[in-house]
Every structure is written in structure tokens, then in C-alpha cells.
Design a protein around this motif. Structure first.
Motif, short mmCIF file in Angstrom:
data_model
loop_
_atom_site.label_atom_id
_atom_site.label_comp_id
_atom_site.label_asym_id
_atom_site.label_seq_id
_atom_site.Cartn_x
_atom_site.Cartn_y
_atom_site.Cartn_z
N GLY A 102 -28.35 41.30 61.10
CA GLY A 102 -29.58 42.06 60.86
C GLY A 102 -30.53 41.94 62.05
N HIS A 103 -31.66 42.64 61.95
CA HIS A 103 -32.62 42.54 63.06
C HIS A 103 -33.23 41.13 63.05
CE1 HIS A 103 -36.26 42.93 60.55
NE2 HIS A 103 -35.59 43.83 59.86
N PRO A 104 -33.70 40.67 64.22
CA PRO A 104 -34.16 39.27 64.31
C PRO A 104 -35.24 38.96 63.28
CG PRO A 104 -34.09 40.30 66.49
CD PRO A 104 -33.84 41.39 65.50
N PHE A 105 -35.02 37.91 62.50
CA PHE A 105 -36.00 37.51 61.49
C PHE A 105 -35.89 36.02 61.23
CE2 PHE A 105 -37.09 36.74 56.95
CZ PHE A 105 -38.42 37.10 57.00
N ASP A 106 -36.98 35.30 61.47
CA ASP A 106 -36.99 33.86 61.22
C ASP A 106 -37.70 33.60 59.89
OD1 ASP A 106 -37.40 31.19 61.02
OD2 ASP A 106 -38.42 30.96 62.97
N PRO A 107 -36.94 33.34 58.83
CA PRO A 107 -37.57 33.18 57.52
C PRO A 107 -38.48 31.97 57.44
CG PRO A 107 -35.24 32.56 57.42
CD PRO A 107 -35.48 33.15 58.78
N VAL A 148 -33.34 25.39 59.48
CA VAL A 148 -33.44 25.77 60.90
C VAL A 148 -32.97 27.21 61.09
CG1 VAL A 148 -32.63 25.26 63.24
CG2 VAL A 148 -32.97 23.39 61.62
N TYR A 149 -33.71 27.94 61.94
CA TYR A 149 -33.31 29.31 62.28
C TYR A 149 -32.97 29.39 63.76
CZ TYR A 149 -33.84 34.18 63.69
OH TYR A 149 -33.63 35.43 64.24
N ALA A 150 -31.94 30.16 64.08
CA ALA A 150 -31.62 30.42 65.49
C ALA A 150 -31.16 31.87 65.63
CB ALA A 150 -30.52 29.47 65.96
N ARG A 151 -31.34 32.41 66.82
CA ARG A 151 -30.82 33.74 67.12
C ARG A 151 -29.81 33.54 68.25
NH1 ARG A 151 -30.71 38.97 64.83
NH2 ARG A 151 -30.20 40.41 66.51
N GLU A 152 -28.54 33.80 67.94
CA GLU A 152 -27.49 33.59 68.94
C GLU A 152 -26.53 34.78 68.93
OE1 GLU A 152 -25.53 29.87 68.04
OE2 GLU A 152 -27.43 28.79 68.07
N ASP A 153 -26.15 35.25 70.09
CA ASP A 153 -25.18 36.34 70.21
C ASP A 153 -25.54 37.55 69.34
OD1 ASP A 153 -23.71 34.61 71.84
OD2 ASP A 153 -22.59 33.80 70.12
N GLY A 154 -26.81 37.88 69.29
CA GLY A 154 -27.23 39.04 68.52
C GLY A 154 -27.18 38.84 67.02
N LYS A 155 -27.09 37.58 66.58
CA LYS A 155 -27.03 37.32 65.14
C LYS A 155 -28.11 36.33 64.72
CE LYS A 155 -22.25 38.40 64.31
NZ LYS A 155 -21.06 38.12 63.56
N ASN A 156 -28.57 36.51 63.48
CA ASN A 156 -29.45 35.51 62.87
C ASN A 156 -28.58 34.38 62.32
OD1 ASN A 156 -32.00 36.97 63.06
ND2 ASN A 156 -31.11 38.35 61.51
N ILE A 162 -28.92 30.99 60.03
CA ILE A 162 -29.75 30.13 59.20
C ILE A 162 -28.94 28.90 58.86
CG2 ILE A 162 -30.79 29.91 56.90
CD1 ILE A 162 -31.35 32.99 57.18
N ARG A 163 -29.51 27.73 59.13
CA ARG A 163 -28.83 26.48 58.76
C ARG A 163 -29.76 25.69 57.85
NH1 ARG A 163 -27.62 26.69 64.49
NH2 ARG A 163 -25.41 27.23 64.76
N VAL A 164 -29.22 25.31 56.70
CA VAL A 164 -29.97 24.43 55.81
C VAL A 164 -29.02 23.34 55.33
CG1 VAL A 164 -31.62 26.18 55.03
CG2 VAL A 164 -29.51 25.88 53.78
N ALA A 165 -29.57 22.24 54.89
CA ALA A 165 -28.74 21.13 54.42
C ALA A 165 -29.37 20.54 53.17
CB ALA A 165 -28.62 20.07 55.50
N LYS A 166 -28.57 19.83 52.42
CA LYS A 166 -29.09 19.08 51.28
C LYS A 166 -28.43 17.71 51.33
CE LYS A 166 -31.18 18.64 47.21
NZ LYS A 166 -32.66 18.67 47.13
N THR A 167 -29.26 16.68 51.27
CA THR A 167 -28.70 15.32 51.29
C THR A 167 -28.99 14.63 49.98
OG1 THR A 167 -30.74 14.51 52.29
CG2 THR A 167 -28.98 15.08 53.79
N TRP A 168 -28.17 13.67 49.64
CA TRP A 168 -28.39 12.89 48.43
C TRP A 168 -27.75 11.52 48.60
CZ3 TRP A 168 -24.73 16.61 49.00
CH2 TRP A 168 -23.41 16.30 48.66
N GLN A 169 -28.08 10.63 47.70
CA GLN A 169 -27.54 9.27 47.72
C GLN A 169 -26.25 9.27 46.92
OE1 GLN A 169 -29.64 7.15 49.50
NE2 GLN A 169 -27.77 5.94 49.58
N PRO A 170 -25.08 9.15 47.58
CA PRO A 170 -23.83 9.19 46.81
C PRO A 170 -23.75 7.97 45.90
CG PRO A 170 -23.41 9.26 49.20
CD PRO A 170 -24.84 8.88 49.01
N SER A 171 -23.19 8.19 44.70
CA SER A 171 -23.03 7.05 43.80
C SER A 171 -21.88 6.19 44.31
CB SER A 171 -22.78 7.52 42.38
OG SER A 171 -21.60 8.28 42.33
N GLU A 172 -21.88 4.89 43.95
CA GLU A 172 -20.92 3.96 44.56
C GLU A 172 -19.48 4.22 44.17
OE1 GLU A 172 -22.18 -0.02 43.96
OE2 GLU A 172 -24.02 0.28 45.11
N ASN A 173 -19.27 4.78 42.98
CA ASN A 173 -17.88 4.95 42.54
C ASN A 173 -17.30 6.31 42.92
OD1 ASN A 173 -19.36 6.51 40.87
ND2 ASN A 173 -18.85 5.44 38.96
#
Lengths: 143, 111
Positions: free
Chosen positions: A83-88, A121-129, A131-142
């Protein structure tokens, strides 16, 4: 534990629905926690709905690439669109303190993603938008 | 998403089961719109079976609130899951809504 999910969809809400189902199955099979699955689905829906509705200046169908990488206590999501450049993430925050009748409809999706996921995080690379997002959590021991 | 419409005297209960997302909000808009169109003004949305909500679902809630506010109507939600509650909280919707622990509480809140 490491698992990868990759899919390319056309820019339609139907394909987004199918993507979310596939992605949910992938995360459930990998025993990701329920609240993490919820957050990932929210990120996919909000970001891709925005792109489908507002991202293109023509009526054609476009391709959207989705990559998900799951490791211990962390899931990384990458969405690429042409799409056209857009940083959400640099848009003005909606005023969530206004009474309902004064609220503009819209703008909430990005706000939810920024608050419920990590490392947006947003980046525009090679004519593309990208979007990178992550979700972290505390893994249970088992697990 | 599956929506069951129940009528208890002048209160309309919409029992929401499944996911409230871009592709399913129309089901809720239709169910609410049909009852509202019939002149019903007191609503309970039972969210015990609601597994997911996105901003599309929030917009539907907002539209219903606006319609009801303009016509002396009432809406109470009951039993939203912790994740649904978190979405309501982060979006700033929490103070706009009456949220009850169970359906009897919600029925009493709109009576």
C-alpha cells in the motif's frame, strides 16, 4: 521451542478471516497462552483491516505477506503490504476520555495494538510497508 | 458469531457467543437494530460466551450506546472475559459502560 507460520493473502476481509483462523490453529497447536493468541489476532485484524480499507489508491486486489515466529515466551509478527506509505504507530492518539457522543468512530484499533502488544515498529523497505509487533510472556516451567 | 435474542418483559437480552470481529459485527448490528427498530430500549448483552473483540466490535457498542442515549435507553453487559475487559479498559470504554458480574445483575441494572 520454535515454530514458524507464513501466509500470503489477497487484500480482502474474507481472506483476513481465513488467515486469523489458520493463525489461531497454529498458535493453539503450539500451546501459546490464550491471552497471547488474543493479542496476536487483534494485531493481525487491526493492522490488516486498516491496510485493506485505507491502504490502496486503486480498486485492485493486492497481496499481503504475514510471517509469525514463535519461540519461548515470545511471538514475533511481521506484516508486509504494498500500500501507499503509512506509519500506523506515528498517528495521533485517540482521546479515550471523551464522552461517547463526542468520540470519532475509528482510530481505536491502532491504539489497542500499541497497548496490548510489545515492540511495535514500522519500516518502509523496497516499496513496502513493514509492520513488526511482538508479544512476550513468562513461559510456565512445565511447558 | 451466534446471537440469541431473548425477551424478558421489556428487557431484550442478546446472548453473544463466539467472536466479535470485522467479519461478524454485522450480525450484532442486525440483532440489535431489529430489536431497537421494534421499539425495545432496555438491553442486556450477555458476554459470557464472547471469546474475542476487536475495535470493530467496540464501534458497534459505541453506535448502540449513542442510539440508546438519544432515546432514554439502557444497556448493560455481563460476564465479559478478562481479555474482553482489557480491551474495554484500554479503549477507554470501561467508564461508559455498565458491566455486571452476571445476567441477573445486568437485568436489575437496566430495569
Amino acid at each position: 521451542m520454535n515454530a514458524n507460520f507464513r501466509k500470503q493473502i489477497a487484500s480482502t476481509l474474507e481472506e483476513l478471516g481465513a488467515l486469523m483462523e489458520d493463525c489461531r490453529s497454529f498458535l493453539e497447536d503450539a500451546d501459546a497462552p490464550g491471552d497471547v493468541i488474543f493479542a496476536v489476532e487483534l494485531a493481525l485484524e487491526e493492522m490488516i483491516t486498516n491496510t485493506i480499507k485505507y491502504g490502496y489508491r486503486d480498486q485492485d486486489q493486492h497481496l499481503i505477506d504475514i510471517k509469525i515466529h514463535l519461540s519461548d515466551g515470545r511471538v514475533d509478527i511481521e506484516i508486509r503490504d504494498e500500500g501507499h506509505p503509512f506509519d500506523p504507530f506515528s498517528q495521533e492518539e485517540p482521546d479515550t476520555s471523551l464522552p461517547p457522543e463526542e468520540r470519532p468512530i475509528g482510530g481505536l484499533g491502532i491504539h489497542l495494538v500499541k497497548n496490548m502488544l510489545d515492540d511495535c515498529v514500522y519500516a518502509r523497505e523496497d516499496g513496502k510497508n513493514i509492520i513488526r509487533v511482538a508479544k512476550t510472556w513468562q513461559p510456565s516451567e512445565n511447558s | 458469531m451466534n446471537i440469541e435474542t431473548l425477551e424478558q418483559d421489556d428487557i431484550t437480552v442478546l446472548v453473544l457467543t463466539g467472536r466479535l470481529d470485522t467479519n461478524t459485527v454485522e450480525d450484532l448490528e442486525k440483532a440489535f437494530g431489529a430489536a431497537f427498530g421494534d421499539g425495545r430500549r432496555k438491553f442486556v448483552w450477555d458476554c459470557a460466551g464472547l471469546s474475542y473483540i476487536s475495535s470493530a466490535g467496540l464501534r458497534t457498542i459505541l453506535q448502540a450506546l449513542k442510539k440508546l442515549a438519544a432515546s432514554q435507553g439502557k444497556l448493560a453487559l455481563c460476564e465479559p472475559s478478562p481479555m474482553v475487559q482489557e480491551v474495554l479498559e484500554i479503549s477507554g470504554f470501561r467508564p461508559l459502560l455498565t458491566i455486571c458480574d452476571d445476567r441477573p445483575g445486568a437485568l436489575a441494572a437496566v430495569t
